[in-house]
Design a protein around this motif. Sequence first.
Motif, PDB file in Angstrom:
ATOM      1  N   GLU A  86      12.260  17.415  82.979  1.00 29.65           N
ATOM      2  CA  GLU A  86      13.924  18.075  82.471  1.00 29.65           C
ATOM      3  C   GLU A  86      14.639  18.383  83.635  1.00 29.65           C
ATOM      4  N   SER A  87      16.090  18.226  83.188  1.00 33.96           N
ATOM      5  CA  SER A  87      17.090  18.710  84.056  1.00 33.96           C
ATOM      6  C   SER A  87      18.012  19.446  83.760  1.00 33.96           C
ATOM      7  N   PHE A  88      18.727  20.385  84.273  1.00 33.92           N
ATOM      8  CA  PHE A  88      19.687  21.484  83.908  1.00 33.92           C
ATOM      9  C   PHE A  88      20.748  21.252  84.834  1.00 33.92           C
ATOM     10  N   ASP A  89      21.930  22.022  83.905  1.00 33.41           N
ATOM     11  CA  ASP A  89      23.094  22.122  84.489  1.00 33.41           C
ATOM     12  C   ASP A  89      23.477  23.487  85.389  1.00 33.41           C
ATOM     13  N   LEU A  90      22.640  24.349  85.197  1.00 29.17           N
ATOM     14  CA  LEU A  90      22.369  25.561  85.990  1.00 29.17           C
ATOM     15  C   LEU A  90      20.980  26.058  86.021  1.00 29.17           C
ATOM     16  N   VAL A  91      20.452  26.238  87.403  1.00 27.72           N
ATOM     17  CA  VAL A  91      19.393  26.852  87.493  1.00 27.72           C
ATOM     18  C   VAL A  91      19.394  28.231  88.201  1.00 27.72           C
ATOM     19  N   LEU A  92      18.920  29.404  87.544  1.00 26.42           N
ATOM     20  CA  LEU A  92      19.037  30.467  87.959  1.00 26.42           C
ATOM     21  C   LEU A  92      17.371  30.853  88.608  1.00 26.42           C
ATOM     22  N   ALA A  93      17.362  31.447  89.778  1.00 29.31           N
ATOM     23  CA  ALA A  93      16.108  31.585  90.384  1.00 29.31           C
ATOM     24  C   ALA A  93      15.816  32.876  91.286  1.00 29.31           C
ATOM     25  N   ASN A  94      14.915  33.634  90.850  1.00 29.16           N
ATOM     26  CA  ASN A  94      14.824  35.192  91.477  1.00 29.16           C
ATOM     27  C   ASN A  94      13.533  35.083  91.557  1.00 29.16           C
ATOM     28  N   PRO A  95      12.792  34.310  92.507  1.00 27.46           N
ATOM     29  CA  PRO A  95      11.447  34.065  92.724  1.00 27.46           C
ATOM     30  C   PRO A  95      10.575  35.320  93.707  1.00 27.46           C
ATOM     31  N   LEU A 126      10.519  25.441  95.820  1.00 27.82           N
ATOM     32  CA  LEU A 126      11.772  25.232  94.998  1.00 27.82           C
ATOM     33  C   LEU A 126      12.888  24.439  95.633  1.00 27.82           C
ATOM     34  N   CYS A 127      13.050  24.751  96.746  1.00 27.96           N
ATOM     35  CA  CYS A 127      13.978  24.217  97.719  1.00 27.96           C
ATOM     36  C   CYS A 127      13.920  22.812  97.410  1.00 27.96           C
ATOM     37  N   ALA A 128      12.652  22.319  97.610  1.00 25.27           N
ATOM     38  CA  ALA A 128      12.215  20.824  98.071  1.00 25.27           C
ATOM     39  C   ALA A 128      12.438  20.085  96.833  1.00 25.27           C
ATOM     40  N   ARG A 129      12.475  20.934  95.275  1.00 27.16           N
ATOM     41  CA  ARG A 129      12.286  20.045  94.269  1.00 27.16           C
ATOM     42  C   ARG A 129      13.859  20.128  93.474  1.00 27.16           C
ATOM     43  N   MET A 130      14.649  20.946  93.991  1.00 27.70           N
ATOM     44  CA  MET A 130      15.848  21.402  93.356  1.00 27.70           C
ATOM     45  C   MET A 130      16.845  20.377  92.747  1.00 27.70           C
ATOM     46  N   TYR A 131      16.935  19.087  93.908  1.00 22.20           N
ATOM     47  CA  TYR A 131      17.856  18.181  93.544  1.00 22.20           C
ATOM     48  C   TYR A 131      17.477  17.525  92.528  1.00 22.20           C
ATOM     49  N   ASP A 132      16.213  17.476  92.097  1.00 14.77           N
ATOM     50  CA  ASP A 132      15.722  16.547  90.901  1.00 14.77           C
ATOM     51  C   ASP A 132      15.771  17.555  89.514  1.00 14.77           C
ATOM     52  N   ILE A 133      15.742  18.854  89.765  1.00 20.42           N
ATOM     53  CA  ILE A 133      15.948  19.754  88.526  1.00 20.42           C
ATOM     54  C   ILE A 133      17.261  19.674  88.194  1.00 20.42           C
ATOM     55  N   LEU A 141      21.836  28.668  91.581  1.00 25.50           N
ATOM     56  CA  LEU A 141      22.075  30.189  92.045  1.00 25.50           C
ATOM     57  C   LEU A 141      20.574  30.910  92.359  1.00 25.50           C
ATOM     58  N   MET A 142      20.299  31.108  93.431  1.00 22.29           N
ATOM     59  CA  MET A 142      19.060  31.695  93.957  1.00 22.29           C
ATOM     60  C   MET A 142      19.124  32.865  94.586  1.00 22.29           C
ATOM     61  N   VAL A 143      18.401  33.946  94.628  1.00 24.60           N
ATOM     62  CA  VAL A 143      18.522  35.289  95.248  1.00 24.60           C
ATOM     63  C   VAL A 143      17.481  35.371  96.048  1.00 24.60           C
ATOM     64  N   HIS A 144      17.386  35.937  97.048  1.00 26.26           N
ATOM     65  CA  HIS A 144      16.199  36.431  97.852  1.00 26.26           C
ATOM     66  C   HIS A 144      16.802  37.232  99.008  1.00 26.26           C
ATOM     67  N   SER A 145      15.713  37.884  99.711  1.00 25.65           N
ATOM     68  CA  SER A 145      16.171  38.781 100.876  1.00 25.65           C
ATOM     69  C   SER A 145      16.396  37.923 101.997  1.00 25.65           C
ATOM     70  N   TYR A 197      16.388  49.314 105.325  1.00 26.42           N
ATOM     71  CA  TYR A 197      17.254  48.290 104.454  1.00 26.42           C
ATOM     72  C   TYR A 197      17.081  46.961 104.552  1.00 26.42           C
ATOM     73  N   GLU A 198      17.483  46.140 103.632  1.00 29.66           N
ATOM     74  CA  GLU A 198      17.240  44.728 103.554  1.00 29.66           C
ATOM     75  C   GLU A 198      18.732  44.272 102.815  1.00 29.66           C
ATOM     76  N   GLU A 199      19.105  43.057 103.239  1.00 29.30           N
ATOM     77  CA  GLU A 199      20.198  42.318 102.850  1.00 29.30           C
ATOM     78  C   GLU A 199      19.515  41.210 101.755  1.00 29.30           C
ATOM     79  N   LEU A 200      20.217  41.568 100.472  1.00 31.44           N
ATOM     80  CA  LEU A 200      19.834  40.650  99.442  1.00 31.44           C
ATOM     81  C   LEU A 200      21.171  39.501  99.370  1.00 31.44           C
ATOM     82  N   VAL A 201      20.726  38.229  99.486  1.00 29.39           N
ATOM     83  CA  VAL A 201      21.752  37.147  99.352  1.00 29.39           C
ATOM     84  C   VAL A 201      21.506  36.425  97.996  1.00 29.39           C
ATOM     85  N   VAL A 202      22.913  35.803  97.432  1.00 33.60           N
ATOM     86  CA  VAL A 202      22.613  34.767  96.543  1.00 33.60           C
ATOM     87  C   VAL A 202      22.947  33.572  97.100  1.00 33.60           C
TER      88      VAL A 202
END
Length: 223
Positions: A86-95, A126-133, A141-145, A197-202
């Motif tokens: 499958e493929s999508f217009d928007l992918v939200l990822a909070n892995p 996730l990064c490696a497969r995102m183009y195809d998804i 839009l992916m969030v991580h520390s 503390y840590e910084e979260l980024v999207v």
Amino acid sequence: MYAPQDDTDLLVEAMHAAAIPAGARVLDIGTGTGALAIAAIRAGAAEVTGVDVSRRAVWTARVNAVLQRMPVRVRLGNALEVVADESFDLVLANPPYVPAASACTATGPARAWDAGLDGRQLLDPLCARMYDILVPGGVLLMVHSALCGVDTTLRQLRDCGLKASVVQRRSIPFGPVMRGRIDYLESNGLIEPGQRYEELVVIRGDRPERPQGDGGAERAGAR
């Protein structure tokens, strides 16, 4: 199961800023309670698929969607396998993205946050497969520390053919999980001595409308 926290809120903010187009198909990776999936429906998405490896999370997300009367499809498993065709217009990822003292796959509640020695156990695939998804013109839009390597994520997404940039940032104090592994983080140079503390980024990744390259050829080395 991962309850909504600061990273969830930050991702919701980024989603609203991105302005979901009417009728969008959305994938929510690591849906947890389904909070992001439900927020996407409310923001105008026509179809949302939430995926999680936790059976408890899947059932919780399904119940929440029913209670909120939201048409969210929730599936169990690894998102890269469950929606492989499958493929999508928007992918939200909070892995999961928290660095752990063990490279072994986390079990139990720790599956919601532990992600290998450097926190990239799931980010890299996730990064490696995102183009195809993503569909052409689709958005990730992916969030991580920031502890996991923001530049690494940006580079991997760009290498796979996406335009990538940081669109949201927020500094937060360590929670119980991070406080419990301060010695590991300090000894491995992931945080400065005394840092609490840590910084979260999207990170936003955009798949171009048309393939890069001469005459519209597919991007080199992306598959």
